[in-house]
Motif scaffolding. Sequence first.
Motif, PDB file in Angstrom:
ATOM      1  N   LEU A 111     -10.965  -5.447   3.999  1.00 18.03           N
ATOM      2  CA  LEU A 111     -11.823  -4.583   4.817  1.00 18.03           C
ATOM      3  C   LEU A 111     -11.247  -3.173   4.924  1.00 18.03           C
ATOM      4  CD1 LEU A 111     -12.654  -7.102   7.693  1.00 18.03           C
ATOM      5  CD2 LEU A 111     -14.215  -6.340   5.890  1.00 18.03           C
ATOM      6  N   ALA A 112      -9.939  -3.061   5.079  1.00 19.55           N
ATOM      7  CA  ALA A 112      -9.302  -1.759   5.233  1.00 19.55           C
ATOM      8  C   ALA A 112      -9.428  -0.908   3.972  1.00 19.55           C
ATOM      9  CB  ALA A 112      -7.830  -1.940   5.604  1.00 19.55           C
ATOM     10  N   ARG A 113      -9.254  -1.533   2.810  1.00 22.17           N
ATOM     11  CA  ARG A 113      -9.369  -0.784   1.558  1.00 22.17           C
ATOM     12  C   ARG A 113     -10.786  -0.250   1.364  1.00 22.17           C
ATOM     13  NH1 ARG A 113      -5.105  -2.258  -2.452  1.00 22.17           N
ATOM     14  NH2 ARG A 113      -3.554  -3.482  -1.312  1.00 22.17           N
ATOM     15  N   ALA A 114     -11.763  -1.101   1.650  1.00 24.63           N
ATOM     16  CA  ALA A 114     -13.152  -0.665   1.512  1.00 24.63           C
ATOM     17  C   ALA A 114     -13.484   0.418   2.531  1.00 24.63           C
ATOM     18  CB  ALA A 114     -14.084  -1.858   1.679  1.00 24.63           C
ATOM     19  N   SER A 115     -12.935   0.293   3.733  1.00 23.84           N
ATOM     20  CA  SER A 115     -13.198   1.285   4.776  1.00 23.84           C
ATOM     21  C   SER A 115     -12.698   2.669   4.361  1.00 23.84           C
ATOM     22  CB  SER A 115     -12.526   0.846   6.079  1.00 23.84           C
ATOM     23  OG  SER A 115     -12.681   1.819   7.080  1.00 23.84           O
ATOM     24  N   ALA A 116     -11.503   2.720   3.773  1.00 25.40           N
ATOM     25  CA  ALA A 116     -10.955   4.007   3.339  1.00 25.40           C
ATOM     26  C   ALA A 116     -11.813   4.629   2.241  1.00 25.40           C
ATOM     27  CB  ALA A 116      -9.521   3.818   2.857  1.00 25.40           C
ATOM     28  N   ASP A 117     -12.298   3.806   1.321  1.00 29.05           N
ATOM     29  CA  ASP A 117     -13.124   4.344   0.237  1.00 29.05           C
ATOM     30  C   ASP A 117     -14.499   4.775   0.736  1.00 29.05           C
ATOM     31  OD1 ASP A 117     -11.218   4.180  -1.777  1.00 29.05           O
ATOM     32  OD2 ASP A 117     -11.673   2.080  -2.179  1.00 29.05           O
ATOM     33  N   TRP A 118     -15.049   4.051   1.703  1.00 33.16           N
ATOM     34  CA  TRP A 118     -16.290   4.531   2.320  1.00 33.16           C
ATOM     35  C   TRP A 118     -16.030   5.856   3.055  1.00 33.16           C
ATOM     36  CZ3 TRP A 118     -20.969   3.784   1.118  1.00 33.16           C
ATOM     37  CH2 TRP A 118     -21.453   2.533   0.707  1.00 33.16           C
ATOM     38  N   GLY A 119     -14.819   6.003   3.606  1.00 42.14           N
ATOM     39  CA  GLY A 119     -14.463   7.263   4.259  1.00 42.14           C
ATOM     40  C   GLY A 119     -14.483   8.421   3.289  1.00 42.14           C
ATOM     41  N   CYS A 120     -13.980   8.187   2.069  1.00 40.27           N
ATOM     42  CA  CYS A 120     -14.023   9.244   1.060  1.00 40.27           C
ATOM     43  C   CYS A 120     -15.461   9.558   0.661  1.00 40.27           C
ATOM     44  CB  CYS A 120     -13.215   8.820  -0.160  1.00 40.27           C
ATOM     45  SG  CYS A 120     -11.420   8.848   0.118  1.00 40.27           S
ATOM     46  N   THR A 121     -16.289   8.523   0.599  1.00 40.66           N
ATOM     47  CA  THR A 121     -17.708   8.750   0.316  1.00 40.66           C
ATOM     48  C   THR A 121     -18.330   9.636   1.390  1.00 40.66           C
ATOM     49  OG1 THR A 121     -17.890   6.604  -0.796  1.00 40.66           O
ATOM     50  CG2 THR A 121     -19.939   7.617  -0.029  1.00 40.66           C
ATOM     51  N   THR A 152      -8.890  -0.594   9.566  1.00 43.23           N
ATOM     52  CA  THR A 152     -10.144   0.078   9.210  1.00 43.23           C
ATOM     53  C   THR A 152     -10.216   1.450   9.883  1.00 43.23           C
ATOM     54  OG1 THR A 152     -11.168  -1.260  10.952  1.00 43.23           O
ATOM     55  CG2 THR A 152     -11.495  -1.973   8.680  1.00 43.23           C
ATOM     56  N   GLN A 153     -11.152   2.281   9.410  1.00 45.71           N
ATOM     57  CA  GLN A 153     -11.199   3.678   9.819  1.00 45.71           C
ATOM     58  C   GLN A 153     -12.421   3.983  10.686  1.00 45.71           C
ATOM     59  OE1 GLN A 153      -8.733   5.786   8.853  1.00 45.71           O
ATOM     60  NE2 GLN A 153      -7.722   4.208   7.618  1.00 45.71           N
ATOM     61  N   ASP A 154     -12.223   4.837  11.665  1.00 47.61           N
ATOM     62  CA  ASP A 154     -13.333   5.380  12.433  1.00 47.61           C
ATOM     63  C   ASP A 154     -13.908   6.562  11.651  1.00 47.61           C
ATOM     64  OD1 ASP A 154     -14.855   5.874  15.071  1.00 47.61           O
ATOM     65  OD2 ASP A 154     -13.896   7.808  14.644  1.00 47.61           O
ATOM     66  N   PRO A 155     -15.215   6.597  11.421  1.00 52.15           N
ATOM     67  CA  PRO A 155     -15.773   7.665  10.571  1.00 52.15           C
ATOM     68  C   PRO A 155     -15.543   9.076  11.102  1.00 52.15           C
ATOM     69  CG  PRO A 155     -17.515   6.371  11.619  1.00 52.15           C
ATOM     70  CD  PRO A 155     -16.245   5.639  11.838  1.00 52.15           C
ATOM     71  N   ASP A 156     -15.688   9.285  12.408  1.00 53.11           N
ATOM     72  CA  ASP A 156     -15.496  10.623  12.955  1.00 53.11           C
ATOM     73  C   ASP A 156     -14.047  11.071  12.817  1.00 53.11           C
ATOM     74  OD1 ASP A 156     -18.161  10.977  13.730  1.00 53.11           O
ATOM     75  OD2 ASP A 156     -17.837   9.904  15.615  1.00 53.11           O
ATOM     76  N   THR A 157     -13.115  10.168  13.099  1.00 53.85           N
ATOM     77  CA  THR A 157     -11.687  10.505  12.968  1.00 53.85           C
ATOM     78  C   THR A 157     -11.335  10.775  11.517  1.00 53.85           C
ATOM     79  OG1 THR A 157     -11.168   9.112  14.881  1.00 53.85           O
ATOM     80  CG2 THR A 157      -9.353   9.689  13.414  1.00 53.85           C
ATOM     81  N   PHE A 158     -11.866   9.956  10.618  1.00 52.35           N
ATOM     82  CA  PHE A 158     -11.585  10.124   9.189  1.00 52.35           C
ATOM     83  C   PHE A 158     -12.105  11.482   8.705  1.00 52.35           C
ATOM     84  CE2 PHE A 158     -11.872   9.512   4.661  1.00 52.35           C
ATOM     85  CZ  PHE A 158     -10.849   8.614   4.347  1.00 52.35           C
ATOM     86  N   LEU A 159     -13.315  11.821   9.093  1.00 53.46           N
ATOM     87  CA  LEU A 159     -13.904  13.089   8.657  1.00 53.46           C
ATOM     88  C   LEU A 159     -13.141  14.275   9.241  1.00 53.46           C
ATOM     89  CD1 LEU A 159     -16.210  14.326   7.025  1.00 53.46           C
ATOM     90  CD2 LEU A 159     -17.633  14.234   9.095  1.00 53.46           C
ATOM     91  N   ALA A 160     -12.727  14.161  10.510  1.00 48.97           N
ATOM     92  CA  ALA A 160     -11.965  15.247  11.136  1.00 48.97           C
ATOM     93  C   ALA A 160     -10.618  15.431  10.452  1.00 48.97           C
ATOM     94  CB  ALA A 160     -11.782  14.954  12.629  1.00 48.97           C
ATOM     95  N   ASN A 161      -9.951  14.326  10.111  1.00 51.61           N
ATOM     96  CA  ASN A 161      -8.649  14.412   9.440  1.00 51.61           C
ATOM     97  C   ASN A 161      -8.775  15.041   8.049  1.00 51.61           C
ATOM     98  OD1 ASN A 161      -7.287  13.272  11.583  1.00 51.61           O
ATOM     99  ND2 ASN A 161      -7.357  11.193  10.744  1.00 51.61           N
ATOM    100  N   SER A 162      -9.917  14.819   7.419  1.00 50.54           N
ATOM    101  CA  SER A 162     -10.087  15.354   6.064  1.00 50.54           C
ATOM    102  C   SER A 162     -10.144  16.878   6.053  1.00 50.54           C
ATOM    103  CB  SER A 162     -11.377  14.792   5.446  1.00 50.54           C
ATOM    104  OG  SER A 162     -12.534  15.365   6.049  1.00 50.54           O
ATOM    105  N   LYS A 163     -10.361  17.498   7.195  1.00 49.88           N
ATOM    106  CA  LYS A 163     -10.452  18.951   7.274  1.00 49.88           C
ATOM    107  C   LYS A 163      -9.117  19.599   7.642  1.00 49.88           C
ATOM    108  CE  LYS A 163     -15.300  18.560   8.670  1.00 49.88           C
ATOM    109  NZ  LYS A 163     -15.830  18.897   7.335  1.00 49.88           N
TER     110      LYS A 163
END
Length: 246
Positions: free
Chosen positions: A177-187, A226-237
């Motif tokens: 689940l964690a691996r898929a979550s990270a890749d969905w985060g990149c998407t 697994t990743q929270d989408p808002d946190t993941f997107l914020a970290n990407s910036k």
Amino acid sequence: MRGQYGGMESNHTTSDPLGDLLTAAAPPAPDPVRDPARVDQLSLALARAVVESDRTIRGRVRGLRRRHKLAAATIAAATVFVPTGAWAAQHFLAQTGRFGNPALNPDFEDGSELINTCADDFTAYVTTVAPTDLPAPPGHTWAGYASAVARSYTSGGACPAPGEGTVQDSSLRLDLLARASADWGCTLVWADEDGDSTTASSARRQMLTLDARARRLSSLDGAVGTQDPDTFLANSKLPQWVGCRR
């Protein structure tokens, strides 16, 4: 019927003093009803033999998705139950039949089964616990994730003597689940950069679904991966961000 020396066998009983003495001297056979421990040992040995001989049955991966926990042996009418090939086909050698004890180790274990990472069919077992009812991220497959997870436990000679290393079933599921979550985060990150709101919305939804399933598997805070989408997107910036390179 012809006798031992070519003549016809007679119907009367032949006296056999020596045989009678040997029979009388022989110890009586143990009564299976009075020796249940012995019955259990025989049943378990037979079960293991059937599982070992049945390892190559096709289609058992699909059958294992139901993963029934069947007893290895039963005693009925003082007989030993011999498991059939169908029973063996629903179990992998990687399954130890042992389970975690959260009462003794509440911060490290749950009640899921301990899986032998050194078993020959470990990779095949990991494939059966992948959440194939959920879509994999674009460019990825659950089979690919399962292979990667299995390699992470078996690479570099990770199997100690006598050839058993264990991991809990829930940990394997969480890793997938964690691996898929990270890749969905990149998407999600790429869709945000491209202004693709449809793909971004889909990625966000899948991340939330994966996170919810992971939290049902583990109640330990910070252990799901697994990743929270808002946190993941914020970290990407952030300037130090190095993930999700195209």
